[in-house]
Design a protein around this motif. Structure first.
Motif, PDB file in Angstrom:
ATOM      1  N   ASP A  70      45.087 -13.528  22.643  1.00 37.21           N
ATOM      2  CA  ASP A  70      45.687 -11.917  21.608  1.00 37.21           C
ATOM      3  C   ASP A  70      45.936 -12.372  20.358  1.00 37.21           C
ATOM      4  O   ASP A  70      46.720 -11.668  19.077  1.00 37.21           O
TER       5      ASP A  70
ATOM      6  N   GLU B 165      44.753 -12.380  17.145  1.00 35.99           N
ATOM      7  CA  GLU B 165      44.666 -10.890  15.984  1.00 35.99           C
ATOM      8  C   GLU B 165      45.458 -10.881  14.950  1.00 35.99           C
ATOM      9  O   GLU B 165      46.646 -11.165  14.767  1.00 35.99           O
ATOM     10  N   PRO B 166      45.429 -10.010  13.791  1.00 36.24           N
ATOM     11  CA  PRO B 166      45.739  -9.759  12.617  1.00 36.24           C
ATOM     12  C   PRO B 166      47.253  -9.427  12.811  1.00 36.24           C
ATOM     13  O   PRO B 166      47.688  -9.137  12.061  1.00 36.24           O
ATOM     14  N   ARG B 167      47.787  -8.578  13.765  1.00 38.51           N
ATOM     15  CA  ARG B 167      49.136  -7.862  13.956  1.00 38.51           C
ATOM     16  C   ARG B 167      49.797  -9.190  13.967  1.00 38.51           C
ATOM     17  O   ARG B 167      50.714  -9.231  14.037  1.00 38.51           O
TER      18      ARG B 167
ATOM     19  N   HIS C 256      44.949 -23.001  16.676  1.00 36.90           N
ATOM     20  CA  HIS C 256      44.166 -22.105  16.950  1.00 36.90           C
ATOM     21  C   HIS C 256      42.557 -22.344  18.068  1.00 36.90           C
ATOM     22  O   HIS C 256      42.007 -21.333  19.131  1.00 36.90           O
TER      23      HIS C 256
ATOM     24  N   GLU D  36      42.356 -20.273  22.059  1.00 35.87           N
ATOM     25  CA  GLU D  36      40.432 -20.277  21.768  1.00 35.87           C
ATOM     26  C   GLU D  36      40.198 -20.606  23.238  1.00 35.87           C
ATOM     27  O   GLU D  36      39.819 -19.455  24.613  1.00 35.87           O
TER      28      GLU D  36
END
Length: 303
Positions: A202, A205-207, A240, A244
């Motif tokens: 999560d 995510e952009p947020r 990252h 993933e």
């Protein structure tokens, strides 16, 4: 085959017990006082393929430490020293392999056991406790071990039985560099997932983009001062990739906080903050996350 004793009957310790037993190694579990007088049942291991297997181990307690020939320590970082202090009868010939998150424990263990071979390791195996003796192996990974004192250099041969059981176990003379690399990843993923109550994936995510960027840069700056040569871009790629690959997993710190258990925040984010202070580096995001996790842990402890 020599018996492997595992100190730390948590998820990872029980998975390793299961993997060693599957290869025919005798395994004992060093249990805490709360298990004394209770039935010690077989472990039920849920394999990566979803099969349920009963794993038989021998229960031992601290006063039986003189029987040990190989000790694998899989407790939480904050439990290591206290758990080992009770093993005063441990033979000096017994290698002690420390497998825990974070850093800042090894010096104390070397002081406690100045004559024993002390090894440290990192692993990316995933494990989860579904109930007291029901354990799920959630991910297969790499395991690296290496020397933490001079006496440990003669124990490279331990990689062979561990490789047979775990699928990968390799020796590294520069194990502390691998510890630092794992610490850097944990210092980003663990406190963020614990603070926001989310899965590892999560965080992509952009947020989370801004806080993830700031925290990654803070941790990377500390790593450079500790001797790492990895560029910020390469560190981001590695980070990252871990997010993933473990997208549906909850971090260990998330799980500890969610279940009201103490976290390893002092040995992960706390270690980063200590090094940042030593090198006069600003780390405001690390500091804020540290304070929030500590506060939440304290609040849960009141109920």
């Amino acid at each position: 085959m020599s018996e492997w004793a595992i100190l730390g009957a948590g998820a990872l310790g029980c998975v390793f017990a299961g993997l060693l037993r599957q290869q025919g190694h005798p395994v004992s579990l060093l249990l805490s006082e709360r298990h004394r007088g209770h039935l010690h049942p077989s472990l039920e291991l849920i394999t990566l393929g979803g099969h349920h297997e009963l794993i038989h181990t021998r229960p031992l307690f601290a006063e039986q430490a003189s029987q040990l020939s190989h000790l694998l320590v899989t407790t939480k970082a904050y439990q290591v020293v206290g758990a080992l202090q009770g093993l005063r009868g441990l033979p000096a010939s017994c290698p002690i392999i420390l497998l825990h998150n974070g850093m800042g424990v090894t010096d104390a263990v070397r002081t406690l056991f100045p004559d024993n071979p002390i090894l440290v390791g990192v692993t990316s195996h995933g494990a989860m406790k579904e109930s007291e003796w029901l354990i799920r192996h959630t991910g297969k990974g790499e395991t690296w071990i290496g020397p933490a004192n001079d006496a440990a250099h003669d124990f490279q041969h331990l990689c062979h039985p561990l490789t047979t059981a775990f699928g990968h176990a390799q020796w590294s003379e520069d194990i502390h560099a691998l510890q630092r690399q794992k610490l850097a990843v944990n210092a980003v993923i663990n406190p963020l997932t614990a603070r926001y109550g989310v899965h590892n994936g999560d965080l992509l995510e952009p947020r989370f983009f801004e806080v993830l960027e700031q925290l990654t840069e803070e941790v990377h700056q500390v790593m450079l001062r500790l001797g790492e040569t990895e560029t910020l871009e390469l560190f981001k790629r590695r980070l990252h990739r871990v997010m993933e690959l473990t997208a549906t997993n909850y971090s260990s710190m998330h799980q500890d906080l969610a279940h009201g258990r103490p976290t390893e925040i002092d040995y992960i984010t706390g270690y980063i903050l200590g090094q940042a202070s030593r090198h006069q580096l600003p780390a405001p995001v690390c500091q804020q996350l540290y304070q929030e996790i500590v506060k939440r842990s304290s609040d849960k402890g009141r109920y």
